[in-house]
Design an enzyme around this catalytic site. Structure first.
Site, PDB file in Angstrom:
ATOM      1  N   SER A   1      12.568  13.467  10.270  1.00 49.84           N
ATOM      2  CA  SER A   1      11.634  13.169  11.329  1.00 49.84           C
ATOM      3  C   SER A   1      10.172  13.437  11.239  1.00 49.84           C
ATOM      4  CB  SER A   1      12.288  14.132  12.618  1.00 49.84           C
ATOM      5  OG  SER A   1      13.644  13.929  12.549  1.00 49.84           O
ATOM      6  N   GLY A   2       9.777  14.683  10.775  1.00 46.88           N
ATOM      7  CA  GLY A   2       8.296  15.189  10.784  1.00 46.88           C
ATOM      8  C   GLY A   2       7.714  14.454   9.572  1.00 46.88           C
TER       9      GLY A   2
ATOM     10  N   GLU B   1      11.788  11.439  -1.082  1.00 49.27           N
ATOM     11  CA  GLU B   1      13.113  11.794  -0.341  1.00 49.27           C
ATOM     12  C   GLU B   1      14.260  11.869  -1.462  1.00 49.27           C
ATOM     13  OE1 GLU B   1      14.120  12.461   2.860  1.00 49.27           O
ATOM     14  OE2 GLU B   1      16.106  12.716   1.869  1.00 49.27           O
TER      15      GLU B   1
ATOM     16  N   CYS C   1      18.161  14.048  11.382  1.00 47.87           N
ATOM     17  CA  CYS C   1      18.445  13.564  12.676  1.00 47.87           C
ATOM     18  C   CYS C   1      19.204  12.165  12.439  1.00 47.87           C
ATOM     19  CB  CYS C   1      16.850  13.228  13.402  1.00 47.87           C
ATOM     20  SG  CYS C   1      17.267  12.621  14.791  1.00 47.87           S
TER      21      CYS C   1
ATOM     22  N   CYS D   1      21.020  14.313  15.124  1.00 45.79           N
ATOM     23  CA  CYS D   1      21.267  13.767  16.717  1.00 45.79           C
ATOM     24  C   CYS D   1      21.590  12.349  16.770  1.00 45.79           C
ATOM     25  CB  CYS D   1      19.586  13.483  17.320  1.00 45.79           C
ATOM     26  SG  CYS D   1      18.516  14.393  16.105  1.00 45.79           S
TER      27      CYS D   1
ATOM     28  N   LYS E   1      25.641  12.145  15.815  1.00 45.48           N
ATOM     29  CA  LYS E   1      26.274  12.981  17.083  1.00 45.48           C
ATOM     30  C   LYS E   1      26.335  12.542  18.511  1.00 45.48           C
ATOM     31  CE  LYS E   1      23.789  15.593  19.492  1.00 45.48           C
ATOM     32  NZ  LYS E   1      22.634  16.445  19.646  1.00 45.48           N
TER      33      LYS E   1
ATOM     34  N   TYR F   1      13.843   2.693   8.841  1.00 47.43           N
ATOM     35  CA  TYR F   1      12.725   3.701   8.238  1.00 47.43           C
ATOM     36  C   TYR F   1      12.220   3.218   6.941  1.00 47.43           C
ATOM     37  CZ  TYR F   1      13.681   7.380  11.807  1.00 47.43           C
ATOM     38  OH  TYR F   1      13.534   8.001  12.837  1.00 47.43           O
TER      39      TYR F   1
ATOM     40  N   TYR G   1      23.936  25.180  20.385  1.00 41.36           N
ATOM     41  CA  TYR G   1      24.261  23.838  21.025  1.00 41.36           C
ATOM     42  C   TYR G   1      25.003  22.995  20.058  1.00 41.36           C
ATOM     43  CZ  TYR G   1      20.565  21.513  18.329  1.00 41.36           C
ATOM     44  OH  TYR G   1      19.870  20.663  17.197  1.00 41.36           O
ATOM     45  N   ILE G   2      25.101  23.105  18.662  1.00 38.82           N
ATOM     46  CA  ILE G   2      25.830  22.259  17.813  1.00 38.82           C
ATOM     47  C   ILE G   2      27.279  22.473  18.000  1.00 38.82           C
ATOM     48  CG2 ILE G   2      26.026  21.395  15.506  1.00 38.82           C
ATOM     49  CD1 ILE G   2      22.997  22.087  14.828  1.00 38.82           C
TER      50      ILE G   2
ATOM     51  N   GLU H   1      28.361  20.863  21.338  1.00 34.52           N
ATOM     52  CA  GLU H   1      28.578  19.663  21.235  1.00 34.52           C
ATOM     53  C   GLU H   1      29.777  18.951  20.415  1.00 34.52           C
ATOM     54  OE1 GLU H   1      23.817  18.468  21.969  1.00 34.52           O
ATOM     55  OE2 GLU H   1      24.587  18.689  19.920  1.00 34.52           O
TER      56      GLU H   1
ATOM     57  N   ARG I   1      23.061  31.090  24.338  1.00 36.75           N
ATOM     58  CA  ARG I   1      22.232  32.249  24.362  1.00 36.75           C
ATOM     59  C   ARG I   1      20.892  31.511  24.550  1.00 36.75           C
ATOM     60  NH1 ARG I   1      20.010  35.842  20.518  1.00 36.75           N
ATOM     61  NH2 ARG I   1      21.305  35.175  19.162  1.00 36.75           N
TER      62      ARG I   1
ATOM     63  N   GLY J   1      24.408  28.474  12.371  1.00 36.39           N
ATOM     64  CA  GLY J   1      23.207  28.935  11.932  1.00 36.39           C
ATOM     65  C   GLY J   1      22.658  27.843  10.781  1.00 36.39           C
TER      66      GLY J   1
ATOM     67  N   THR K   1      14.108  17.022  16.854  1.00 38.76           N
ATOM     68  CA  THR K   1      13.463  16.199  16.500  1.00 38.76           C
ATOM     69  C   THR K   1      11.989  15.784  17.184  1.00 38.76           C
ATOM     70  OG1 THR K   1      15.018  14.945  15.220  1.00 38.76           O
ATOM     71  CG2 THR K   1      13.464  13.707  16.217  1.00 38.76           C
TER      72      THR K   1
ATOM     73  N   HIS L   1      18.538   7.080  46.338  1.00 34.01           N
ATOM     74  CA  HIS L   1      19.822   7.387  46.886  1.00 34.01           C
ATOM     75  C   HIS L   1      20.786   5.988  46.768  1.00 34.01           C
ATOM     76  CE1 HIS L   1      22.658   9.081  49.713  1.00 34.01           C
ATOM     77  NE2 HIS L   1      22.648   7.909  50.253  1.00 34.01           N
TER      78      HIS L   1
ATOM     79  N   GLU M   1      18.834  12.679  43.067  1.00 38.03           N
ATOM     80  CA  GLU M   1      18.093  13.094  44.141  1.00 38.03           C
ATOM     81  C   GLU M   1      18.227  14.419  44.700  1.00 38.03           C
ATOM     82  OE1 GLU M   1      19.563  11.143  47.735  1.00 38.03           O
ATOM     83  OE2 GLU M   1      21.420  10.729  46.898  1.00 38.03           O
TER      84      GLU M   1
HETATM   85  C1  LIG Z   1      24.268  18.218  14.077  1.00 35.09           C
HETATM   86  C2  LIG Z   1      22.891  18.262  14.341  1.00 35.09           C
HETATM   87  C3  LIG Z   1      22.571  17.758  15.754  1.00 35.09           C
HETATM   88  C4  LIG Z   1      21.062  17.756  16.286  1.00 35.09           C
HETATM   89  N1  LIG Z   1      21.061  17.060  17.209  1.00 35.09           N
HETATM   90  C5  LIG Z   1      19.705  16.991  17.763  1.00 35.09           C
HETATM   91  C6  LIG Z   1      19.291  16.400  18.960  1.00 35.09           C
HETATM   92  O1  LIG Z   1      20.328  15.929  19.623  1.00 35.09           O
HETATM   93  N2  LIG Z   1      17.985  16.478  19.602  1.00 35.09           N
HETATM   94  C7  LIG Z   1      16.998  17.068  18.586  1.00 35.09           C
HETATM   95  O2  LIG Z   1      15.915  16.915  19.081  1.00 35.09           O
HETATM   96  N3  LIG Z   1      17.298  17.654  17.470  1.00 35.09           N
HETATM   97  C8  LIG Z   1      18.321  17.650  16.910  1.00 35.09           C
HETATM   98  N4  LIG Z   1      19.156  18.074  15.828  1.00 35.09           N
HETATM   99  C9  LIG Z   1      17.767  18.714  15.116  1.00 35.09           C
HETATM  100  C10 LIG Z   1      17.004  17.792  14.279  1.00 35.09           C
HETATM  101  O3  LIG Z   1      17.849  17.141  13.505  1.00 35.09           O
HETATM  102  C11 LIG Z   1      15.986  18.445  13.477  1.00 35.09           C
HETATM  103  O4  LIG Z   1      15.017  19.298  14.192  1.00 35.09           O
HETATM  104  C12 LIG Z   1      14.973  17.494  12.897  1.00 35.09           C
HETATM  105  O5  LIG Z   1      15.630  16.496  12.004  1.00 35.09           O
HETATM  106  C13 LIG Z   1      14.122  18.467  11.732  1.00 35.09           C
HETATM  107  O6  LIG Z   1      13.023  17.314  11.220  1.00 35.09           O
HETATM  108  P1  LIG Z   1      12.505  17.526   9.868  1.00 35.09           P
HETATM  109  O7  LIG Z   1      11.446  16.474   9.528  1.00 35.09           O
HETATM  110  O8  LIG Z   1      11.919  19.056   9.891  1.00 35.09           O
HETATM  111  O9  LIG Z   1      13.509  17.897   8.664  1.00 35.09           O
HETATM  112  P2  LIG Z   1      14.729  16.707   8.364  1.00 35.09           P
HETATM  113  O10 LIG Z   1      14.958  15.850   9.394  1.00 35.09           O
HETATM  114  O11 LIG Z   1      15.915  17.647   7.997  1.00 35.09           O
HETATM  115  O12 LIG Z   1      14.221  15.981   7.173  1.00 35.09           O
HETATM  116  C14 LIG Z   1      14.088  16.618   5.828  1.00 35.09           C
HETATM  117  C15 LIG Z   1      14.456  15.713   4.546  1.00 35.09           C
HETATM  118  O13 LIG Z   1      13.469  16.411   3.733  1.00 35.09           O
HETATM  119  C16 LIG Z   1      14.502  15.681   2.450  1.00 35.09           C
HETATM  120  N5  LIG Z   1      14.283  16.903   1.364  1.00 35.09           N
HETATM  121  C17 LIG Z   1      14.542  18.091   1.366  1.00 35.09           C
HETATM  122  N6  LIG Z   1      14.184  18.787   0.175  1.00 35.09           N
HETATM  123  C18 LIG Z   1      13.714  17.895  -0.585  1.00 35.09           C
HETATM  124  C19 LIG Z   1      13.025  17.742  -1.879  1.00 35.09           C
HETATM  125  N7  LIG Z   1      12.680  18.806  -2.586  1.00 35.09           N
HETATM  126  N8  LIG Z   1      12.386  16.584  -2.204  1.00 35.09           N
HETATM  127  C20 LIG Z   1      12.614  15.289  -1.557  1.00 35.09           C
HETATM  128  N9  LIG Z   1      13.142  15.455  -0.136  1.00 35.09           N
HETATM  129  C21 LIG Z   1      13.808  16.606   0.185  1.00 35.09           C
HETATM  130  C22 LIG Z   1      15.978  15.922   3.055  1.00 35.09           C
HETATM  131  O14 LIG Z   1      16.848  15.189   2.362  1.00 35.09           O
HETATM  132  C23 LIG Z   1      15.634  15.443   4.474  1.00 35.09           C
HETATM  133  O15 LIG Z   1      15.809  13.945   4.489  1.00 35.09           O
HETATM  134  C24 LIG Z   1      20.257  18.294  15.245  1.00 35.09           C
HETATM  135  C25 LIG Z   1      20.496  18.869  14.059  1.00 35.09           C
HETATM  136  C26 LIG Z   1      21.944  18.856  13.723  1.00 35.09           C
HETATM  137  C27 LIG Z   1      22.182  19.376  12.288  1.00 35.09           C
END
Ligand SMILES: Cc1cc2nc3c(=O)[nH]c(=O)nc-3n(C[C@H](O)[C@H](O)[C@H](O)COP(=O)(O)OP(=O)(O)OC[C@H]3O[C@@H](n4cnc5c(N)ncnc54)[C@H](O)[C@@H]3O)c2cc1C
Length: 452
Positions: free
Chosen positions: A14-15, A34, A42, A47, A50, A98, A176-177, A180, A203, A261, A310, A436, A441
């Site tokens: 995502s980030g 990647e 996500c 997300c 799920k 993507y 939450y995970i 859910e 919590r 965790g 995300t 309504h 509401e």
């Molecule tokens: C089961 C579950 C449900 C979730 N549900 C929600 C939700 O409903 N709503 C919500 O907002 N958030 C949800 N989240 C949280 C959300 O997925 C994360 O907060 C979000 O994906 C974080 O984005 P990020 O960019 O930090 O990391 P990520 O999305 O984890 O991306 C990191 C990427 O880096 C890659 N990577 C790692 N190390 C290396 C390396 N050395 N070289 C190359 N690539 C590498 C990984 O393969 C991965 O693709 C959920 C998470 C989980 C586990």
């Protein structure tokens, strides 16, 4: 010194994708590495899949409730393999989107594991690339405690790819995970137990919300076991799992799912080749500009362990891209009033302070609460109730928090978040005309504070 890239992003989640695309759009020369899947957690194991499984689980009650509206259906049958195959197809489609997003915005994509070799260089697939700045956006990974038999347990990563729906599932965790996935398994027909070592799950959420969800899940027949923890898991000859709890009790299950965790994904990242420091919890330490202790390296998203969602990772990615390459548009990420949903059945939607937090922060608090049976259920046998709650600052009349447990709570809270961010008062809520007949509401018709 000339570098291969202005910005090298590690992780196309995502980030990382957001930062890379925007930086490239602002004219920077950008690459992203990647190692696993485009779109990150996500899109692939978070997300998106799920929510698809939550939709799948929701049909069970829709079928049941439809009888009250005159429908009669044949026997409803559920096929896990179809749901998973269709989910996989959708995720593949998103992976392609993507890829296009990155390539079309001019980002160079390296598919492979990236390792930092010095503060300005990474190695991917045996090739070395230099960059003026490196952004670590590697996300997180599930953590299963190393109890005897932990190898028989699964995490969310595996749950999305189970070959069949287990008959008896034990979900461990109170976040939450866990909640859910317990809802998903239960809704799809598995006998589901949610086990958590604390007094009550979720919590940090409002106390009334936590209790309300506990009651609703119990009504639905989910087994909730609090103040309980697993000592060991043993595999039986028939493939089932015998679980011994710390208090000596034994439970039988076909699947033990841990959601207790997540840790930062730092495996073989090469941080030791830089001066990047970790914080006390093991996440990458950054300042308010996402700058690590190594001047050329930044970090965002789950790996910095702030708010692991995300939309927060997206906002952080955008902030980094703007600050570096479009400073006139830079705005700091505002971590207040982040709305969130828990896609349990029923949903939770929440924004702002809980009643407990507001009291702790010294506010003189007024609480408004409404509990009712949703209109959609009035023609059915279902006794589910919805909870809505407003936490108001008695001195200024500002609404500090909105909380809901009920259908579509996640959808409803998004609009409320805008109001709270804009500083809405209870009077603003009162003067807003309701839509309504809706459940939403109720948020503008609560008149009398709860005696407290
Ligand atoms: C089961 C579950 C449900 C979730 N549900 C929600 C939700 O409903 N709503 C919500 O907002 N958030 C949800 N989240 C949280 C959300 O997925 C994360 O907060 C979000 O994906 C974080 O984005 P990020 O960019 O930090 O990391 P990520 O999305 O984890 O991306 C990191 C990427 O880096 C890659 N990577 C790692 N190390 C290396 C390396 N050395 N070289 C190359 N690539 C590498 C990984 O393969 C991965 O693709 C959920 C998470 C989980 C586990």
């Amino acid at each position: 010194m000339a570098y291969d890239f202005d910005l090298y992003v590690i992780g196309a989640g995502s980030g990382g994708v957001r930062a890379a695309r925007f930086a490239a759009g602002y004219g920077a020369k950008v690459a992203v590495a990647e190692s696993r899947y485009l779109g990150g957690t996500c899109v692939n194991v978070g997300c998106v899949p799920k929510k698809l499984l939550v939709y799948g689980a929701h049909f069970a009650e829709d079928f049941e409730q439809s009888a009250g509206f005159g429908w009669s259906l044949g026997e409803a049958k559920f096929d896990w393999a179809t749901l998973i195959a269709n989910k996989d197809r959708e995720i593949n489609r998103l992976n392609g989107i993507y890829r296009n997003l990155l390539v079309n915005s001019g980002v160079t994509l390296h598919e492979g594991h990236a390792k930092l070799v010095d503060p300005h260089a990474v190695e991917v697939n045996g090739q070395r690339y230099s960059a003026e700045r490196i952004l670590v956006a590697v996300g997180g990974w599930p953590l299963i405690p190393q109890i005897p038999g932990h190898e028989h347990a699964i995490s969310s990563n595996e749950a999305f790819f189970l070959k069949e729906l287990p008959k008896r599932v034990l979900v461990v965790g109170g976040g939450y995970i866990a909640v859910e996935f317990a809802g998903i398994f239960h809704g799809l027909g598995a006998e589901t137990t949610l086990l958590y070592r604390g007094d009550l799950f979720l919590r940090g959420f409002d106390g009334a919300v936590r209790k309300h969800l506990q009651e609703e899940l119990t009504k639905r027949g989910m087994h909730l076991q609090f103040n309980a923890d697993i000592e060991r898991i043993e595999k039986q000859a028939d493939g089932s799992l015998n679980v011994t709890l710390k208090d000596g009790r034994q439970l039988q299950a076909d699947c033990v799912f841990y959601a207790t965790g997540r840790r930062p994904m730092l495996d073989n990242l090469g941080l030791e080749n830089t001066r990047v420091k970790l914080d006390k919890k093991g996440f990458v330490e950054v300042d308010e500009l996402y700058q690590t202790t190594e001047p050329s390296i930044l970090a965002i998203g789950d790996v910095i362990g702030r708010v692991q969602l995300t939309p927060v990772a997206l906002a952080e990615g955008m902030a980094v891209a703007r600050r570096l390459f479009k400073p006139e548009q830079y705005r700091q990420v505002d971590y207040r009033m982040i709305p969130t949903a828990v896609f349990s059945l029923p949903n939770i939607g929440t924004v702002g302070l809980t009643e407990e937090q507001a009291r702790e922060e010294g506010y003189e608090v007024q609480v408004f609460e409404s509990r009712f049976r949703p209109m959609k259920l009035t023609l059915t046998e279902c006794q589910e109730r919805t909870l809505m709650k407003l936490v108001v600052d008695a001195k200024t009349d500002k609404v500090l928090g909105c909380h809901m447990v009920g259908p579509e709570a996640g959808e409803i809270v998004q609009g409320l978040a805008i109001a709270l961010k804009a500083g809405a008062t209870k009077r603003d809520f009162d003067e807003t005309i309701g839509v309504h007949p809706t459940a939403a509401e109720e948020f503008v018709t609560m008149r009398t504070p709860v005696a407290g």
